[in-house]
Design a protein around this motif. Structure first.
Motif, PDB file in Angstrom:
ATOM      1  N   VAL A 196     -84.454  24.818 106.704  1.00 17.82           N
ATOM      2  CA  VAL A 196     -83.893  24.709 108.055  1.00 17.82           C
ATOM      3  C   VAL A 196     -82.634  23.853 108.109  1.00 17.82           C
ATOM      4  CG1 VAL A 196     -84.346  23.830 110.385  1.00 17.82           C
ATOM      5  CG2 VAL A 196     -86.074  25.198 109.214  1.00 17.82           C
ATOM      6  N   PRO A 197     -82.577  22.685 107.391  1.00 14.58           N
ATOM      7  CA  PRO A 197     -81.375  21.839 107.491  1.00 14.58           C
ATOM      8  C   PRO A 197     -80.120  22.443 106.858  1.00 14.58           C
ATOM      9  CG  PRO A 197     -83.266  20.615 106.626  1.00 14.58           C
ATOM     10  CD  PRO A 197     -83.618  22.050 106.574  1.00 14.58           C
ATOM     11  N   LEU A 198     -80.215  23.617 106.215  1.00 16.05           N
ATOM     12  CA  LEU A 198     -79.062  24.172 105.497  1.00 16.05           C
ATOM     13  C   LEU A 198     -77.854  24.352 106.410  1.00 16.05           C
ATOM     14  CD1 LEU A 198     -77.724  25.452 103.053  1.00 16.05           C
ATOM     15  CD2 LEU A 198     -78.788  27.623 103.674  1.00 16.05           C
ATOM     16  N   GLU A 228     -72.337  22.562 107.968  1.00 11.53           N
ATOM     17  CA  GLU A 228     -71.409  22.093 108.997  1.00 11.53           C
ATOM     18  C   GLU A 228     -70.917  20.677 108.677  1.00 11.53           C
ATOM     19  OE1 GLU A 228     -71.051  25.477 110.752  1.00 11.53           O
ATOM     20  OE2 GLU A 228     -70.052  23.695 111.524  1.00 11.53           O
ATOM     21  N   ASP A 229     -71.821  19.858 108.105  1.00 10.45           N
ATOM     22  CA  ASP A 229     -71.421  18.502 107.690  1.00 10.45           C
ATOM     23  C   ASP A 229     -70.328  18.560 106.635  1.00 10.45           C
ATOM     24  OD1 ASP A 229     -73.053  17.219 109.417  1.00 10.45           O
ATOM     25  OD2 ASP A 229     -74.630  16.753 107.961  1.00 10.45           O
ATOM     26  N   VAL A 230     -70.493  19.491 105.666  1.00  6.42           N
ATOM     27  CA  VAL A 230     -69.479  19.618 104.612  1.00  6.42           C
ATOM     28  C   VAL A 230     -68.127  19.994 105.209  1.00  6.42           C
ATOM     29  CG1 VAL A 230     -68.792  20.978 102.617  1.00  6.42           C
ATOM     30  CG2 VAL A 230     -71.137  20.178 102.809  1.00  6.42           C
ATOM     31  N   LYS A 231     -68.135  20.973 106.139  1.00  4.99           N
ATOM     32  CA  LYS A 231     -66.890  21.386 106.774  1.00  4.99           C
ATOM     33  C   LYS A 231     -66.248  20.227 107.534  1.00  4.99           C
ATOM     34  CE  LYS A 231     -68.201  26.236 107.376  1.00  4.99           C
ATOM     35  NZ  LYS A 231     -68.498  27.316 108.362  1.00  4.99           N
ATOM     36  N   LYS A 238     -64.351   6.195 100.125  1.00  3.25           N
ATOM     37  CA  LYS A 238     -65.546   6.103  99.278  1.00  3.25           C
ATOM     38  C   LYS A 238     -66.792   6.519 100.051  1.00  3.25           C
ATOM     39  CE  LYS A 238     -63.942   2.538  96.036  1.00  3.25           C
ATOM     40  NZ  LYS A 238     -64.172   1.173  95.524  1.00  3.25           N
ATOM     41  N   SER A 239     -66.843   6.112 101.319  1.00  4.66           N
ATOM     42  CA  SER A 239     -67.986   6.487 102.151  1.00  4.66           C
ATOM     43  C   SER A 239     -68.057   7.997 102.332  1.00  4.66           C
ATOM     44  CB  SER A 239     -67.885   5.801 103.525  1.00  4.66           C
ATOM     45  OG  SER A 239     -68.921   6.237 104.373  1.00  4.66           O
ATOM     46  N   LEU A 240     -66.897   8.611 102.579  1.00  5.92           N
ATOM     47  CA  LEU A 240     -66.858  10.059 102.744  1.00  5.92           C
ATOM     48  C   LEU A 240     -67.216  10.778 101.450  1.00  5.92           C
ATOM     49  CD1 LEU A 240     -63.624  10.435 104.926  1.00  5.92           C
ATOM     50  CD2 LEU A 240     -65.994  10.735 105.666  1.00  5.92           C
ATOM     51  N   GLU A 241     -66.714  10.263 100.334  1.00  3.35           N
ATOM     52  CA  GLU A 241     -67.030  10.880  99.044  1.00  3.35           C
ATOM     53  C   GLU A 241     -68.521  10.786  98.746  1.00  3.35           C
ATOM     54  OE1 GLU A 241     -64.494   8.799  96.380  1.00  3.35           O
ATOM     55  OE2 GLU A 241     -62.798  10.183  96.643  1.00  3.35           O
ATOM     56  N   SER A 242     -69.121   9.657  99.160  1.00  3.73           N
ATOM     57  CA  SER A 242     -70.558   9.485  98.962  1.00  3.73           C
ATOM     58  C   SER A 242     -71.343  10.507  99.781  1.00  3.73           C
ATOM     59  CB  SER A 242     -70.973   8.067  99.358  1.00  3.73           C
ATOM     60  OG  SER A 242     -72.376   7.902  99.259  1.00  3.73           O
ATOM     61  N   ARG A 243     -70.885  10.728 101.006  1.00  2.00           N
ATOM     62  CA  ARG A 243     -71.548  11.701 101.872  1.00  2.00           C
ATOM     63  C   ARG A 243     -71.429  13.113 101.287  1.00  2.00           C
ATOM     64  NH1 ARG A 243     -69.258  11.027 107.776  1.00  2.00           N
ATOM     65  NH2 ARG A 243     -70.674  12.828 108.092  1.00  2.00           N
ATOM     66  N   GLU A 276     -75.749  17.512  96.599  1.00  2.00           N
ATOM     67  CA  GLU A 276     -77.076  17.426  95.989  1.00  2.00           C
ATOM     68  C   GLU A 276     -78.099  18.232  96.794  1.00  2.00           C
ATOM     69  OE1 GLU A 276     -78.091  13.347  95.585  1.00  2.00           O
ATOM     70  OE2 GLU A 276     -76.609  12.928  94.019  1.00  2.00           O
ATOM     71  N   HIS A 277     -78.022  18.086  98.135  1.00  2.00           N
ATOM     72  CA  HIS A 277     -78.930  18.838  98.997  1.00  2.00           C
ATOM     73  C   HIS A 277     -78.664  20.336  98.877  1.00  2.00           C
ATOM     74  CE1 HIS A 277     -79.655  14.920 101.003  1.00  2.00           C
ATOM     75  NE2 HIS A 277     -80.837  15.455 101.279  1.00  2.00           N
ATOM     76  N   THR A 278     -77.388  20.707  98.752  1.00  2.00           N
ATOM     77  CA  THR A 278     -77.047  22.125  98.620  1.00  2.00           C
ATOM     78  C   THR A 278     -77.637  22.706  97.339  1.00  2.00           C
ATOM     79  OG1 THR A 278     -74.983  21.784  99.842  1.00  2.00           O
ATOM     80  CG2 THR A 278     -75.157  23.783  98.521  1.00  2.00           C
ATOM     81  N   ASN A 279     -77.553  21.946  96.248  1.00  2.00           N
ATOM     82  CA  ASN A 279     -78.139  22.396  94.982  1.00  2.00           C
ATOM     83  C   ASN A 279     -79.652  22.563  95.112  1.00  2.00           C
ATOM     84  OD1 ASN A 279     -75.647  22.401  93.690  1.00  2.00           O
ATOM     85  ND2 ASN A 279     -75.849  20.290  92.985  1.00  2.00           N
ATOM     86  N   LEU A 280     -80.274  21.615  95.838  1.00  2.00           N
ATOM     87  CA  LEU A 280     -81.719  21.704  96.038  1.00  2.00           C
ATOM     88  C   LEU A 280     -82.072  22.945  96.845  1.00  2.00           C
ATOM     89  CD1 LEU A 280     -84.577  20.538  95.900  1.00  2.00           C
ATOM     90  CD2 LEU A 280     -84.055  19.148  97.906  1.00  2.00           C
ATOM     91  N   ILE A 281     -81.251  23.255  97.841  1.00  2.00           N
ATOM     92  CA  ILE A 281     -81.498  24.426  98.679  1.00  2.00           C
ATOM     93  C   ILE A 281     -81.387  25.706  97.851  1.00  2.00           C
ATOM     94  CG2 ILE A 281     -80.511  25.805 100.556  1.00  2.00           C
ATOM     95  CD1 ILE A 281     -79.890  23.131 101.952  1.00  2.00           C
TER      96      ILE A 281
END
Length: 311
Positions: A86-88, A93-96, A124-129, A135-140
């Motif tokens: 569901v969070p996909l 949208e977060d990536v965009k 750095k904060s944005l790169e971390s996000r 990582e979540h995308t790979n898991l999906i």
């Protein structure tokens, strides 16, 4: 009111399977309302034909006795995976949004009033996000692959539960008809004897076509007996309704009892075969097979991905 699991009709009452928890109207359940009422307290242990076939002692060589339980567990796992997917949409949208923020940030650096250290922390904060989202995308992607495998396993199990079934099409529906007599007449014409005691279950099932076009589903106690019956019917080409004592015109078709998924897949395969000049598409042991010519290799079609082999 509820919708019958098999035909989708809205009805007010009907048997509920104790194993798979599906509910049917009386016609699709293969039992009259009167006989169902006579069961008394045993109504709570009533099982549908699919679950009976899956647990039938006569077919334990070919069917896993715990198939209904495993199917239920697999379905629960599929629901769990689907919920994790569901969070996909929000992650994409977060990536965009993050990429847009970085783009805007870089284009306006020369006009910004932030110090170099503040900009560095923000980047750095944005790169971390972004890293977390990737990582979540790979898991999906992994979960999606698992989901696909579970669906294929479910399809295989559902088809395997019908391994002893025969579907007979083209027989006109008549009042007070005797399905055992119909099968006996077919047996005599195709010269393949089917005794009444060989039949575990036989009934008309709903059809997407007219009421008069309901198919007959016959579950045999022995798979080899079923295979011989289907093979004999196929050798007897153009089995006509009139040969069985009907005044109607038309043909009778005797085939393996495929799932809805495999029926749709078979239709797509046959349509592609015509377009790609494939000579053969057929069913054997509930499997869809294809071959381009007499000398070409045979391949099996299990999913829509296999349709790409038509080339």
């Amino acid at each position: 009111m509820f919708s019958c699991t098999r035909c989708g009709n809205k009805v007010s009452d009907g048997p509920l399977c104790n194993l798979c928890k599906r509910q049917f109207d009386f016609a699709c359940a293969g039992i009259t309302e009167t006989n169902f009422r006579k069961l008394g307290e045993r109504r709570s242990t009533w099982r549908c034909i699919d679950c009976k076939n899956a647990q039938s002692p006569a077919s334990t060589s070919y069917n896993n006795p715990g198939i209904a339980v495993r199917l239920e567990e697999m379905q629960a796992t599929l629901v769990n995976i689907t919920q994790q997917l569901v969070p996909l949409a929000s992650l994409i949208e977060d990536v965009k949004t993050i990429k847009l923020e970085i783009s805007n940030l870089k284009s306006s650096v020369e006009f910004a009033h932030q110090t170099a250290s503040q900009l560095s922390v923000t980047v750095k904060s944005l790169e971390s996000r972004i890293s977390q989202v990737e990582e979540h995308t790979n898991l999906i992607h992994i979960l999606g692959a698992d989901l696909k495998k579970f669906k294929e396993d479910l399809q295989d199990k559902e088809q395997w539960a019908r391994a002893n079934n025969v579907e007979i099409k083209g027989i006109p529906v008549k009042k007070s008809e005797n399905l055992y007599d119909i099968v006996d007449n077919i047996s005599k014409v195709i010269q393949c004897s089917i005794r009444k005691e060989d039949i575990n279950y036989i009934a008309r099932v709903p059809s997407l076509k007219a009421e008069s076009q309901k198919s007959i589903i016959m579950a045999l106690n022995n798979r080899y007996c079923k295979e011989e019956f289907v093979a004999a019917a196929r050798k007897h080409k153009e089995l006509k309704v009139s040969q069985l004592g009907y005044a109607d015109e038309g043909y009778v078709y005797v085939n393996d009892h495929l799932t809805l998924f495999n029926k749709a897949l078979l239709k797509k395969a046959k349509d592609l075969a015509k377009t790609k000049n494939f000579k053969y598409v057929w069913i054997k042991h509930c499997k869809i097979l294809a071959r381009k010519s007499d000398t070409s290799p045979t391949f099996r079609i299990k999913s829509e991905k296999d349709l790409l082999k038509f080339s």
